[in-house]
Design an enzyme around this catalytic site. Structure first.
Site, PDB file in Angstrom:
ATOM      1  N   GLY A  72       0.802  -1.221   0.000  1.00 47.19           N
ATOM      2  CA  GLY A  72       0.000   0.000   0.000  1.00 47.19           C
ATOM      3  C   GLY A  72       0.831   1.265   0.000  1.00 47.19           C
ATOM      4  N   GLU A 109      20.660  -8.212 -21.480  1.00 47.83           N
ATOM      5  CA  GLU A 109      21.105  -9.587 -21.803  1.00 47.83           C
ATOM      6  C   GLU A 109      20.024 -10.322 -22.604  1.00 47.83           C
ATOM      7  OE1 GLU A 109      23.943  -9.082 -20.667  1.00 47.83           O
ATOM      8  OE2 GLU A 109      24.956 -10.899 -21.352  1.00 47.83           O
ATOM      9  N   GLY A 110      19.384  -9.573 -23.489  1.00 51.61           N
ATOM     10  CA  GLY A 110      18.288 -10.141 -24.285  1.00 51.61           C
ATOM     11  C   GLY A 110      16.969  -9.868 -23.604  1.00 51.61           C
ATOM     12  N   THR A 111      16.104  -9.112 -24.276  1.00 48.00           N
ATOM     13  CA  THR A 111      14.789  -8.835 -23.681  1.00 48.00           C
ATOM     14  C   THR A 111      14.027 -10.142 -23.519  1.00 48.00           C
ATOM     15  OG1 THR A 111      13.801  -8.593 -25.866  1.00 48.00           O
ATOM     16  CG2 THR A 111      14.619  -6.571 -24.820  1.00 48.00           C
TER      17      THR A 111
END
Lengths: 415, 364
Positions: free
Chosen positions: A368, A392-394
């Protein structure tokens, strides 16, 4: 034989790492988040003597050629994954600024000659803190690494490579080139018409004329980590700074250099996944503790319909964390046994990045108004987490690799 | 050290079960679902693979090689073939495994040899109850001690093969705790509906409702005797089996969708050439792999003798959702054909939803 046993020496070492994570990293996490680009000296001072000594021992052993013939699994892979997870549990930004050879060092170790190892790696066994780094990404070459335009041209008169171009998003680029006597492994093309086959890695050392840090990025999270843009303007480096062969192989043997770059991902993707999982565990544990103070505790023996919405969220967070962590451990274990882990590495990276993103976002929500406050680290973890879904690569690139692998497709069949 | 490779025996076992699943079960499982019946020779052949006798201690006629991990690996291989068939082949486990885990020496000596014979014994177990607020740890069916006897009252659901069973292991609430009672079929006060239950999936498996109306049994029929049972432990073993079954079925759905997408041509090329399809398949592969690791980890904890209640709950939370998601994506990959009953995908989706309800239908 199926086992989830962690060797005892690793669990013991993790206790030490945990002390650093708790007593150093957590203490300074907020400060360096709010003082971006300031050097995190406390963490570096603690880590450097340990890393220097460990690296010295390893370096001497390798140099003496007494690399022991390995029987069974290579425990170091699993050890590293677990240490990264614990350090990232402490603070992901600080973990990233650990003074070590990092990806640049890994490239030299993987393909460097004995002379190159001596020239470039000995520095990590002595003296002041130093950093190694890797520079691949360019403004026009993100996921498509084959589109890099930085060039390396051989000057036959001086026998030097001349580098021109711009690299961006280089983790620890400034620490490696400007703030220590380190180096960056720079990917450049020796033949732009040859595509992937022309891509080669070059070692660029600190203090090389023509190399400048153009910018240090201001980021959403991992602010303790330096992310540099590097410009190469007729930067000259010795011929011997090329890693591997300078030959541009044609169609037949084709893209060795590029494939070499891709192979480093097999090790680095589980490492990123482990870092993601450390942040996820930090958020999960903190959320669980704070909710427990409010009397909200998951009872694992209750049926789902008897749990509150918040309790179900917590259970789901724990489940997704465990799933992604086991995928990460598997990628490391497969590698430790000397088998190809290309598929497993991409699977764990895709899942870990997505999972830490979701878990930390959920943690902020569950806590919250306090979760959103900068008094606690939860909101910071959410900001830190997201990079794991990208670098490092999507997630999408790694999913693409998984998809091609399970379908047996090339990049021409599945774009 | 951490390792995720099957050992030699597990490989041989999964190859044998895989052959059975591929060459026999998958040939008939669609018809079995339509007809509501699994061919008797198929069940017999599944029994002859010998999974249960292998695990029973030598002194009771088995081979004494009990491993929860191996059990999980085997169940996955069976469920790749068909879920209802797997449940039917594994129904004897529902009595044998709890007796092995929690029975007194007398109970083991009396019952375990039954499971080492040429044909599967006619036994079953009753855990689930027909109520929205079903809670296996707080059952509505009651067992009350009375003068060296127990008196049971309540209604049970999803009792497999009950019509032909000669012995039923009934789980009931005894003073707030779940205990189990071995009840011969023709005990007064135990009745089984004439009609089978009608479920969304696993239609090839006959399941029944069972009624206990002041059903009175001797105290020695309580599983575990005076000590009774640690129900959490039994439930954890059950959840590993169900998790493994979910993984096996999800693997089958994934493989089928993958192969379909590679041969189905639209717009001039296989639909798997599109990321919208290929990415669904990649997610399915990741779901299946992660789910399997969680099942194995829970099984491994049980083999080490550790309390796996938390791991089992977390695993089940994950696996129940993932198997549903994978089956749904398999239907989606097949498009219109996914919805047609000539193809298997819709069956997997109907079955997949059931994992949230299948408590007690399998155990290793």
């Amino acid at each position: 034989m199926i086992s989830f046993e962690i060797p005892e020496f690793i669990t013991n070492e993790l206790q030490m790492v945990k002390m650093v994570a708790e007593q150093v990293m957590r203490q300074y996490a907020r400060y360096y988040d709010e003082h971006e680009h300031e050097r995190p000296v406390e963490y570096i001072q603690i880590m450097w003597p340990v890393i220097r000594e460990q690296y010295r021992q390893r370096f001497e052993k390798q140099k003496n050629g007494d690399r022991p013939k390995r029987e069974g699994p290579d425990y170091r892979v699993l050890r590293l994954i677990m240490i990264i997870e614990m350090l990232s549990w402490g603070d992901a930004g600080l973990y990233l600024s650990t003074p070590d050879p990092a990806l640049g060092g890994a490239a030299v170790e993987a393909v460097g000659t004995p002379e190159q190892k001596e020239r470039f790696l000995r520095r990590f066994t002595e003296g002041e803190p130093k950093w190694g780094a890797m520079a691949m990404t360019e403004p026009g070459a993100g996921s498509d690494t084959s589109a890099i335009r930085t060039t390396a041209v051989l000057d036959p008169e001086t026998n030097e490579w001349i580098l021109n171009g711009e690299k961006i998003f280089c983790t620890n680029g400034s620490l490696a080139l400007e703030e220590s006597d380190g180096f960056v492994v720079v990917w450049a093309t020796v033949d732009p018409s040859a595509g992937r086959a022309g891509m080669k890695p070059f070692v660029v050392e600190a203090g090389t004329p023509g190399v400048t840090i153009a910018k240090k990025e201001h980021k959403m999270g991992i602010r303790a980590s330096d992310t540099a843009a590097i410009v190469f303007n007729n930067a000259r480096i010795p011929y011997d700074n090329i890693l591997g062969s300078p030959e541009v192989q044609q169609r037949d043997g084709s893209t060795k250099g590029f494939k070499g770059a891709m192979r480093t991902f097999d090790a680095s993707r589980p490492a990123v996944a482990a870092s993601a999982m450390g942040i996820a565990r930090a958020a999960l544990e903190f959320t669980r503790d704070k909710l427990a103070e409010e009397g909200i505790v998951v009872d694992y023996t209750k049926p789902k319909h008897a749990l509150t919405a918040v309790e179900r969220d917590l259970l789901e967070m724990e489940a997704r964390h465990r799933a992604a962590w086991l995928l990460t451990l598997r990628a490391a274990a497969v590698m430790a046994y000397g088998r190809s882990n290309r598929l497993e590495a991409s699977m764990c990276k895709a899942r870990a990045g997505e999972t830490v993103t979701w878990i930390t976002q959920k943690a902020v929500e569950l806590l919250g108004p306090l979760g959103y406050s900068r008094e606690w680290l939860v909101e910071k973890w959410m900001r830190d987490a997201k990079i794991n879904d990208i670098y490092e690569g999507t997630k999408q690139i790694n999913t693409l690799i998984v998809a091609r692998s399970i379908l047996g497709y090339t990049r021409h069949e599945l774009k | 050290m951490m390792d995720f490779e099957l050992d030699q025996e597990q490989k041989m076992l999964t190859e044998a079960i895989g052959r059975f699943a591929r060459e026999r079960v998958r040939k008939v499982f669609r018809d079995a679902d339509e007809e509501g019946k699994i061919p008797a020779d198929l069940v017999q052949a599944g029994w002859e693979i010998g999974l249960l006798p292998t695990t029973i201690p030598e002194q009771y006629g088995g081979f004494g090689e009990y491993s929860v991990v191996t059990g999980a690996v085997a169940v996955e291989a069976f469920a790749w073939g068909d879920l209802a068939t797997t449940f039917q082949i594994l129904t004897p486990n529902l009595v044998a495994v709890p007796v092995m885990l929690a029975g007194t020496n007398e109970q083991k000596a009396q019952y375990l040899p039954l499971f080492c014979g040429e044909t599967p014994p006619r036994v079953t177990a009753a855990l689930t109850e027909p109520t929205i607020k079903y809670d296996p740890r707080c059952l509505q069916t009651t067992a009350v001690p009375e003068n060296g006897h127990y008196v049971l009252n309540g209604v049970k659901a999803y009792v497999p093969l009950a019509a032909e069973a000669e012995l039923v292991l009934v789980y009931a609430n005894e003073n707030g705790r779940t205990q189990a009672f071995l009840i011969p079929r023709h005990t007064e006060g135990l009745t089984i509906d004439d009609d089978r239950e009608k479920l969304m999936g696993i239609r090839a498996l006959p399941t029944y409702r069972l009624h206990l109306d002041n059903c009175r049994i001797p105290a020695e029929n309580r599983l575990g005797g005076q000590h009774g049972i640690d129900f959490n432990r039994i439930l954890n073993h059950s959840r590993v089996a169900l998790g493994a079954a979910a993984v096996g079925m999800a693997q089958a759905a994934f493989e089928y969708a993958r192969d379909y997408a590679k041969q189905r041509v639209q717009f001039g090329e296989p639909i798997a050439h599109r990321q919208s399809i290929a990415f669904m398949l990649a997610e399915m592969a990741m779901d299946v792999d992660a789910a399997r690791l969680m099942v194995w980890e829970t099984a491994w904890l049980l083999d080490k003798g550790e309390d796996a209640t938390r791991a089992a709950t977390v695993m089940k939370t994950y696996v129940d959702d993932r198997v549903l998601d994978v089956a749904d994506r398999a239907v989606q990959t097949l498009g219109g054909y996914g919805y047609i009953r000539e193809y298997p995908a819709e069956l997997w989706l109907r079955n997949a939803r059931g994992f949230a309800m299948f408590d007690g239908l399998a155990i290793v």
